[in-house]
Write a protein that holds these residues in place. Sequence first.
Motif, mmCIF file in Angstrom:
data_model
loop_
_atom_site.group_PDB
_atom_site.id
_atom_site.type_symbol
_atom_site.label_atom_id
_atom_site.label_comp_id
_atom_site.label_asym_id
_atom_site.label_seq_id
_atom_site.Cartn_x
_atom_site.Cartn_y
_atom_site.Cartn_z
ATOM 1 N N GLU B 296 0.823 -1.220 0.000
ATOM 2 C CA GLU B 296 0.000 0.000 0.000
ATOM 3 C C GLU B 296 0.856 1.269 0.000
ATOM 4 O O GLU B 296 0.361 2.350 -0.335
ATOM 5 N N ALA B 297 2.164 1.139 0.363
ATOM 6 C CA ALA B 297 3.026 2.326 0.388
ATOM 7 C C ALA B 297 3.895 2.429 -0.856
ATOM 8 O O ALA B 297 4.606 3.418 -1.047
ATOM 9 N N ALA B 298 3.849 1.408 -1.704
ATOM 10 C CA ALA B 298 4.826 1.323 -2.802
ATOM 11 C C ALA B 298 4.760 2.533 -3.734
ATOM 12 O O ALA B 298 5.803 3.091 -4.111
ATOM 13 N N SER B 299 3.567 2.966 -4.105
ATOM 14 C CA SER B 299 3.510 4.045 -5.097
ATOM 15 C C SER B 299 3.995 5.368 -4.501
ATOM 16 O O SER B 299 4.667 6.147 -5.180
ATOM 17 N N VAL B 301 6.287 5.688 -2.117
ATOM 18 C CA VAL B 301 7.745 5.604 -1.990
ATOM 19 C C VAL B 301 8.392 5.768 -3.364
ATOM 20 O O VAL B 301 9.376 6.488 -3.532
ATOM 21 N N LEU B 302 7.826 5.119 -4.350
ATOM 22 C CA LEU B 302 8.354 5.206 -5.704
ATOM 23 C C LEU B 302 8.308 6.652 -6.216
ATOM 24 O O LEU B 302 9.274 7.136 -6.826
ATOM 25 N N ALA B 303 7.214 7.327 -5.936
ATOM 26 C CA ALA B 303 7.095 8.721 -6.367
ATOM 27 C C ALA B 303 8.168 9.580 -5.698
ATOM 28 O O ALA B 303 8.801 10.435 -6.337
ATOM 29 N N ALA B 304 8.407 9.334 -4.406
ATOM 30 C CA ALA B 304 9.442 10.095 -3.689
ATOM 31 C C ALA B 304 10.816 9.810 -4.280
ATOM 32 O O ALA B 304 11.646 10.720 -4.431
ATOM 33 N N MET B 305 11.070 8.556 -4.618
ATOM 34 C CA MET B 305 12.368 8.210 -5.203
ATOM 35 C C MET B 305 12.576 8.963 -6.510
ATOM 36 O O MET B 305 13.664 9.477 -6.780
ATOM 37 N N ARG B 306 11.520 9.037 -7.313
ATOM 38 C CA ARG B 306 11.668 9.619 -8.658
ATOM 39 C C ARG B 306 11.851 11.131 -8.633
ATOM 40 O O ARG B 306 12.247 11.720 -9.635
ATOM 41 N N THR B 307 11.557 11.753 -7.490
ATOM 42 C CA THR B 307 11.814 13.197 -7.394
ATOM 43 C C THR B 307 13.220 13.474 -6.869
ATOM 44 O O THR B 307 13.623 14.633 -6.763
ATOM 45 N N LEU B 312 15.816 8.881 -10.138
ATOM 46 C CA LEU B 312 14.999 9.291 -11.294
ATOM 47 C C LEU B 312 14.446 8.100 -12.070
ATOM 48 O O LEU B 312 13.343 8.139 -12.590
ATOM 49 N N ARG B 313 15.247 7.025 -12.135
ATOM 50 C CA ARG B 313 14.809 5.846 -12.899
ATOM 51 C C ARG B 313 14.315 4.730 -11.988
ATOM 52 O O ARG B 313 14.337 3.545 -12.355
ATOM 53 N N ALA B 314 13.886 5.091 -10.797
ATOM 54 C CA ALA B 314 13.392 4.069 -9.856
ATOM 55 C C ALA B 314 12.212 3.321 -10.460
ATOM 56 O O ALA B 314 11.420 3.883 -11.221
ATOM 57 N N ALA B 315 12.112 2.040 -10.115
ATOM 58 C CA ALA B 315 11.043 1.215 -10.685
ATOM 59 C C ALA B 315 10.666 0.108 -9.706
ATOM 60 O O ALA B 315 11.479 -0.307 -8.881
ATOM 61 N N GLN B 316 9.417 -0.331 -9.801
ATOM 62 C CA GLN B 316 9.072 -1.580 -9.108
ATOM 63 C C GLN B 316 9.500 -2.712 -10.023
ATOM 64 O O GLN B 316 9.079 -2.793 -11.185
ATOM 65 N N ILE B 317 10.359 -3.594 -9.512
ATOM 66 C CA ILE B 317 10.902 -4.659 -10.367
ATOM 67 C C ILE B 317 10.325 -6.018 -10.018
ATOM 68 O O ILE B 317 10.647 -7.004 -10.675
ATOM 69 N N GLY B 318 9.500 -6.089 -8.995
ATOM 70 C CA GLY B 318 8.939 -7.399 -8.665
ATOM 71 C C GLY B 318 8.192 -7.363 -7.356
ATOM 72 O O GLY B 318 7.875 -6.285 -6.818
ATOM 73 N N GLN B 319 7.942 -8.555 -6.843
ATOM 74 C CA GLN B 319 7.110 -8.722 -5.669
ATOM 75 C C GLN B 319 7.669 -9.847 -4.801
ATOM 76 O O GLN B 319 8.274 -10.793 -5.315
#
Lengths: 352, 352
Positions: B296-299, B301-307, B312-319
């Motif tokens: 539930e926190a992934a998006s 955290v990902l948004a914070a990483m990308r700023t 900048l190229r952060a991505a969810q790569i799996g589960q």
Amino acid sequence: MITKKNGYLRPLDLKHGRIDMNHGAGGRVGAQLVDELFARAFNNPYLRQGNDGALLSVPAGQRLVMATDAHVISPLFFPGGDIGSLAVHGTVNDVAMLGATPLYLSASFILEEGFPLAQLKRIVESMAAASRACGVPVVTGDTKVVEKGKGDGVFISTTGLGVVPEGRDIGGANAQPGDAVLLSGSIGEHGVAVLSQRESLQFETAILSDSAALHTLVAAMLAAAPEGAVHVLRDPTRGGLATTLNEIAQQSGVGMLLQEAAIPVLPQVAAACELLGLDPLYIANEGKLVAIVAPEAASAVLAAMRTHPLGLRAAQIGQVSEDANRFVQMTTAFGGRRVVDWLSGEPLPRIC
Amino acid sequence: MITKKNGYLRPLDLKHGRIDMNHGAGGRVGAQLVDELFARAFNNPYLRQGNDGALLSVPAGQRLVMATDAHVISPLFFPGGDIGSLAVHGTVNDVAMLGATPLYLSASFILEEGFPLAQLKRIVESMAAASRACGVPVVTGDTKVVEKGKGDGVFISTTGLGVVPEGRDIGGANAQPGDAVLLSGSIGEHGVAVLSQRESLQFETAILSDSAALHTLVAAMLAAAPEGAVHVLRDPTRGGLATTLNEIAQQSGVGMLLQEAAIPVLPQVAAACELLGLDPLYIANEGKLVAIVAPEAASAVLAAMRTHPLGLRAAQIGQVSEDANRFVQMTTAFGGRRVVDWLSGEPLPRIC
């Protein structure tokens, strides 16, 4: 540190195996080395956290002390110790010399390809035993491997953490004219033990390194004196007593006057130094300390030292003086006076 | 560290001079090296205390984190960094991966006799610049010298101290089935940059090491997620992303399922890996992190990483998955599925 179990590899051959480049490559084999040797020897809950660092707790309301040492001693094993026990004692002592209670150690190993695992095991187990004896666990570490001919068996860097109460101020800049200069025991054993091993010299009476952890001696001394009476503590390692006292004189902007006759030297060390053309004043110690103490507290501190096993031969060896030149001088056994300079001339390499 | 002034020696010849055994012997010449090179570059009030350890303060009510690394990288200078900056970044990152704020570093140097002082100066100044850029001072240190042929230029061991708030629990054992596996950017640059320098390979597009300090990226991520949502942070250094994920799977007792297409790899790194017969999944990174985060926190955290410039190229790569075998598996670009094992086979030595 990785502490996981690997079900897929044969156990490390700790009798006949050798370090190879794989042990430093970050894969399963490196994890196995950590798991089957380091984590097993240093076994403690911090290492078992299994991360690339350790989470620690410290008592509230204290300041931290951090000290670090690289250990490159050659030979790795010497009378009275080895690089593993030395690495623990050296760093515990650096922390203790600030009047701090040592709490934790980290250890980083640089291993040479081809180094026998049996010797590494001996070193790591000696290090673990020293750490347990001191009550200071090795809580995190790292291991790297370099190609044969790019290292020398084992180098160990240790970092120590300790805590010191607010308000306690012990350090090399605090010596004051009139202070007593105390020494915890006889000098020169460590350096002479290492050199004699290196040169394969045999003496009639064996000379053992004095390598030891001094934190309980420091605690006894501090308990015996009013807070603030112990101005400086330092262990005279590389460069020996002479260099250590010069460092302090320089930092504090004072002079010192020593009595040669008051400085304890074991007869076998004196004889070996004469044979080797060395001056015990410049020989490294690994289990001795210098304390510079307010004159009114000197006798109480000295008495406390003498009741501790590592301070039985403690003595007042001189006094701090006013001296714009910051000279360390010594009244010799013959009644003359000479300047005791910093170490210069031939170095004694890789003594710690 | 000794930081006194010596009036008696000529200044160090930092252009043409070389390390000799005297620099490690504990006398005046060693003090001069510390004074004129190390203390000047790392210049801070802790070093100026001039003792064999540093007295530090830490914020109240936090726990400590301690991490240590030995650095033996070869060559010492590589595209995008050198052993000095790498030593700072590597240890700052190990501290940050526990969710801690890095505060202090110690550094121990093992120098080889004959090493040019001009190169040492470059390394020390790069290290000091990295330390200032991170806001993490080098507060204490040690220097030893070994004979020519018993070392390899410079080895640096660094230890980092940081603080983490009570209650924060980030570590390799905390991954849970369903968690998102995030990666902060493209993989393989550090290892390929070092290898290409070592093998004197030229590529059309220069490949620079990604060596960087990740603590501000971590701070941004933690600020974006509810406390407790970031379960694991780890930097995929030696052994690469594949080994790091296997370590976490092992520690947490879980499996993982990755999507190959989601893992960023720069085209020039992919090309170099193909040429060299390497898999970027096993190549060391020095400025990337893996985060394992509650779904539930992934998006957020990902948004914070990308700023953040380093994400900048952060991505969810799996589960993370339930898997008694603790396998890391990957859906390949061709739609198949394979097990991503630990690093094995040929090691890539001395990459950090």
